[in-house]
Scaffold this motif. Structure first.
Motif, PDB file in Angstrom:
ATOM      1  N   TYR A 185      -8.176  -4.749   3.736  1.00 21.45           N
ATOM      2  CA  TYR A 185      -7.847  -4.259   2.398  1.00 21.45           C
ATOM      3  C   TYR A 185      -6.792  -5.160   1.749  1.00 21.45           C
ATOM      4  O   TYR A 185      -5.960  -5.764   2.434  1.00 21.45           O
ATOM      5  CB  TYR A 185      -7.311  -2.827   2.468  1.00 21.45           C
ATOM      6  CG  TYR A 185      -8.225  -1.858   3.184  1.00 21.45           C
ATOM      7  CD1 TYR A 185      -9.409  -1.418   2.585  1.00 21.45           C
ATOM      8  CD2 TYR A 185      -7.919  -1.390   4.460  1.00 21.45           C
ATOM      9  CE1 TYR A 185     -10.248  -0.535   3.244  1.00 21.45           C
ATOM     10  CE2 TYR A 185      -8.760  -0.505   5.127  1.00 21.45           C
ATOM     11  CZ  TYR A 185      -9.914  -0.079   4.517  1.00 21.45           C
ATOM     12  OH  TYR A 185     -10.757   0.790   5.164  1.00 21.45           O
TER      13      TYR A 185
ATOM     14  N   LYS B  99       0.822  -1.201   0.000  1.00 22.40           N
ATOM     15  CA  LYS B  99       0.000   0.000   0.000  1.00 22.40           C
ATOM     16  C   LYS B  99       0.851   1.243   0.000  1.00 22.40           C
ATOM     17  O   LYS B  99       0.417   2.290  -0.409  1.00 22.40           O
ATOM     18  CB  LYS B  99      -0.925   0.017   1.209  1.00 22.40           C
ATOM     19  CG  LYS B  99      -0.249   0.156   2.561  1.00 22.40           C
ATOM     20  CD  LYS B  99      -1.279   0.014   3.676  1.00 22.40           C
ATOM     21  CE  LYS B  99      -0.619  -0.023   5.041  1.00 22.40           C
ATOM     22  NZ  LYS B  99      -0.096   1.281   5.431  1.00 22.40           N
TER      23      LYS B  99
ATOM     24  N   ILE C 101     -12.403  -0.247  -4.200  1.00 25.44           N
ATOM     25  CA  ILE C 101     -12.509   1.123  -3.696  1.00 25.44           C
ATOM     26  C   ILE C 101     -11.505   2.046  -4.369  1.00 25.44           C
ATOM     27  O   ILE C 101     -11.380   3.206  -3.986  1.00 25.44           O
ATOM     28  CB  ILE C 101     -12.329   1.182  -2.166  1.00 25.44           C
ATOM     29  CG1 ILE C 101     -10.959   0.633  -1.754  1.00 25.44           C
ATOM     30  CG2 ILE C 101     -13.454   0.439  -1.463  1.00 25.44           C
ATOM     31  CD1 ILE C 101     -10.622   0.948  -0.309  1.00 25.44           C
ATOM     32  N   GLY C 102     -10.809   1.556  -5.366  1.00 25.76           N
ATOM     33  CA  GLY C 102      -9.908   2.470  -6.064  1.00 25.76           C
ATOM     34  C   GLY C 102      -8.916   1.731  -6.939  1.00 25.76           C
ATOM     35  O   GLY C 102      -8.851   0.493  -6.936  1.00 25.76           O
ATOM     36  N   THR C 103      -8.176   2.509  -7.689  1.00 23.98           N
ATOM     37  CA  THR C 103      -7.150   1.977  -8.585  1.00 23.98           C
ATOM     38  C   THR C 103      -5.960   2.922  -8.601  1.00 23.98           C
ATOM     39  O   THR C 103      -6.129   4.126  -8.809  1.00 23.98           O
ATOM     40  CB  THR C 103      -7.696   1.847 -10.019  1.00 23.98           C
ATOM     41  OG1 THR C 103      -8.834   0.995 -10.016  1.00 23.98           O
ATOM     42  CG2 THR C 103      -6.640   1.278 -10.952  1.00 23.98           C
ATOM     43  N   LEU C 104      -4.801   2.378  -8.342  1.00 24.59           N
ATOM     44  CA  LEU C 104      -3.585   3.169  -8.531  1.00 24.59           C
ATOM     45  C   LEU C 104      -3.221   3.051 -10.011  1.00 24.59           C
ATOM     46  O   LEU C 104      -2.609   2.076 -10.449  1.00 24.59           O
ATOM     47  CB  LEU C 104      -2.453   2.661  -7.644  1.00 24.59           C
ATOM     48  CG  LEU C 104      -2.643   2.871  -6.143  1.00 24.59           C
ATOM     49  CD1 LEU C 104      -1.436   2.358  -5.380  1.00 24.59           C
ATOM     50  CD2 LEU C 104      -2.874   4.346  -5.824  1.00 24.59           C
TER      51      LEU C 104
ATOM     52  N   GLN D 251      -4.391  -5.485  -2.170  1.00 21.98           N
ATOM     53  CA  GLN D 251      -4.046  -4.916  -3.468  1.00 21.98           C
ATOM     54  C   GLN D 251      -3.813  -6.034  -4.467  1.00 21.98           C
ATOM     55  O   GLN D 251      -3.270  -7.085  -4.123  1.00 21.98           O
ATOM     56  CB  GLN D 251      -2.765  -4.081  -3.361  1.00 21.98           C
ATOM     57  CG  GLN D 251      -2.943  -2.830  -2.545  1.00 21.98           C
ATOM     58  CD  GLN D 251      -1.791  -1.864  -2.744  1.00 21.98           C
ATOM     59  OE1 GLN D 251      -1.319  -1.685  -3.852  1.00 21.98           O
ATOM     60  NE2 GLN D 251      -1.351  -1.260  -1.675  1.00 21.98           N
TER      61      GLN D 251
ATOM     62  N   ILE E  57      -7.465  -1.820  -5.654  1.00 25.58           N
ATOM     63  CA  ILE E  57      -7.539  -1.863  -4.196  1.00 25.58           C
ATOM     64  C   ILE E  57      -8.903  -2.412  -3.805  1.00 25.58           C
ATOM     65  O   ILE E  57      -9.936  -1.870  -4.208  1.00 25.58           O
ATOM     66  CB  ILE E  57      -7.327  -0.469  -3.577  1.00 25.58           C
ATOM     67  CG1 ILE E  57      -5.978   0.089  -4.035  1.00 25.58           C
ATOM     68  CG2 ILE E  57      -7.389  -0.541  -2.053  1.00 25.58           C
ATOM     69  CD1 ILE E  57      -5.941   1.575  -4.054  1.00 25.58           C
TER      70      ILE E  57
ATOM     71  N   TRP F 192      -4.351  -4.840   6.402  1.00 27.12           N
ATOM     72  CA  TRP F 192      -4.100  -5.265   5.031  1.00 27.12           C
ATOM     73  C   TRP F 192      -3.699  -6.731   5.039  1.00 27.12           C
ATOM     74  O   TRP F 192      -3.083  -7.205   6.000  1.00 27.12           O
ATOM     75  CB  TRP F 192      -2.981  -4.425   4.407  1.00 27.12           C
ATOM     76  CG  TRP F 192      -3.381  -3.002   4.173  1.00 27.12           C
ATOM     77  CD1 TRP F 192      -3.495  -2.023   5.121  1.00 27.12           C
ATOM     78  CD2 TRP F 192      -3.754  -2.410   2.933  1.00 27.12           C
ATOM     79  NE1 TRP F 192      -3.912  -0.856   4.532  1.00 27.12           N
ATOM     80  CE2 TRP F 192      -4.074  -1.059   3.188  1.00 27.12           C
ATOM     81  CE3 TRP F 192      -3.845  -2.881   1.626  1.00 27.12           C
ATOM     82  CZ2 TRP F 192      -4.479  -0.189   2.190  1.00 27.12           C
ATOM     83  CZ3 TRP F 192      -4.245  -2.006   0.630  1.00 27.12           C
ATOM     84  CH2 TRP F 192      -4.557  -0.683   0.918  1.00 27.12           C
TER      85      TRP F 192
END
Lengths: 206, 174
Positions: free
Chosen positions: B125, B41, B145-148, B127, B163, B88
């Protein structure tokens, strides 16, 4: 020191800055937690939370002309393979909402992209501090990559959100970065990175 | 325990890692590239983070074994916050394991059970790199809940990291 306006300059942090940097952390904890009964972490805990073993670059922002510390930034978890890093930002209580810390952060972003070769810089912000970044979020310079809804808990049981922001090099340098760089070039001939490598402590410009 | 080819691992189990497992963890870190190009993370490449995690930031560290005690991989609960009741989870499967997806799925199941039932977490969480298949069982109701975006550089390509959040069973959906 790099000077980017009549009001603020940036230089690398030194060991003797630790006391004032710790106070910034204390002030930030107290400010953000005041409404929710948050206990401010002890100095020892704050030191642990800073995860200094993962910090590769620390900067302090100095108010001009008095050279008092008005904020700080740390670059941590720098990943040279993927050319990414994370950045924290602190503002002193006295300079909060003044924009000085954000001006200093702009210098750090330029250094990250231009001198450290990073592609993307990330920052963790909360519901309490997202507004500080609203201008660069709204104009698309920064992107909210993830939202951890209700992921954080105040001691009173209420929850708040955590956000991961990404600032991509090209988007930053296209507008904001160009403005910061032009100020840096106009006002300063030095580089804090070069300064550090040379072990110099010279203040350039102004 | 031994390291070696396993054909169809039955009932993979998580065992608390001990000092005796350090060699295996280092082997994973050294040999599993580029499959380990997921990042933590905090953006640190997983091998580095996993090595570092042996001594830091890890609440639970496991090795995954089959019913013949062969080592299949490693798993961890890390980045836990007592105040926010979140953590995590991370799983790394050895290239020697023939059923990578099935083993990973079981390992995540165990990690989530331990996080919620054993540790009382609200959220967990994880990844996942863009190229990796989903491995958290749907019954956990995982939510993105998201994307890097394009956070990874791998083989001259950019890859993103998803994520995933899993809420404690019975909690209000997000």
């Amino acid at each position: 020191m790099i000077v980017v306006s009549d009001l603020v300059g940036v230089r690398r942090a030194r060991v003797e800055d630790d006391v004032v940097l710790d106070r910034l952390q204390h002030d930030a904890d107290a400010y953000l937690g005041a409404a929710h009964g948050l206990d401010v972490a002890s100095a020892e805990e704050r030191s642990g939370l800073r995860r200094t073993d993962r910090v590769t670059d620390r900067f302090v922002f100095l108010g001009l002309p008095d050279l008092d510390v008005v904020g700080s930034a740390s670059v941590y978890d720098r990943d040279d393979r993927n050319r990414t890093a994370w950045m924290t930002l602190r503002s002193s209580a006295a300079s909060r909402h003044s924009g000085l810390a954000m001006a200093g952060a702009g210098v750090c972003l330029c250094l990250g992209f231009r001198e450290m070769g990073l592609r993307v810089m990330y920052a963790q912000v909360t519901s309490h501090t997202l507004g500080w970044f609203r201008s660069i979020v709204d104009d698309g310079t920064a992107t909210i990559e993830a939202r951890f809804a209700d992921g954080m808990v105040h001691p009173d049981g209420s929850t708040y959100d955590l956000y991961w922001l990404a600032i991509e090099r090209d988007r930053w340098m296209r507008e904001w970065g160009r403005l910061v760089l032009s100020e840096m070039v106009e006002r300063s001939e030095g580089s804090v990175v070069a300064e550090s490598r040379a072990g110099a402590d010279g203040r350039v410009g102004r | 325990m031994t390291r070696g080819q396993t054909l169809a691992p039955m009932s993979p189990e998580l065992l608390a890692a001990t000092d005796d497992d350090l060699e295996f963890l280092y082997y994973l870190a050294a040999e599993v590239e580029p499959a380990w190009l997921r990042v933590s993370k905090a953006g640190v490449p997983l091998p580095d983070r996993f090595l570092a995690s042996i001594a830091r930031d890890v609440l639970r560290q496991y090795v995954i074994v089959d019913d013949a005690s062969r080592l299949l991989g490693a798993a961890a609960i890390h980045g836990a916050s007592e105040r926010h009741r979140s953590a995590w989870v991370e799983v790394v499967i050895s290239p020697d394991c023939s059923d990578r997806i099935g083993t990973e799925r079981v390992a995540f199941d165990r990690l989530l059970t331990e996080s919620f039932d054993g540790l009382g977490m609200r959220f967990v969480y994880a990844q996942t790199a863009e190229w990796a298949p989903p491995v958290i069982d749907d019954r956990w109701h995982p939510a993105s809940i998201g994307t890097l975006t394009e956070a990874l550089l791998h083989q001259d390509r950019h890859w993103s990291i998803g994520i995933t959040q899993v809420a404690a069973p019975g909690s209000d959906p997000q």
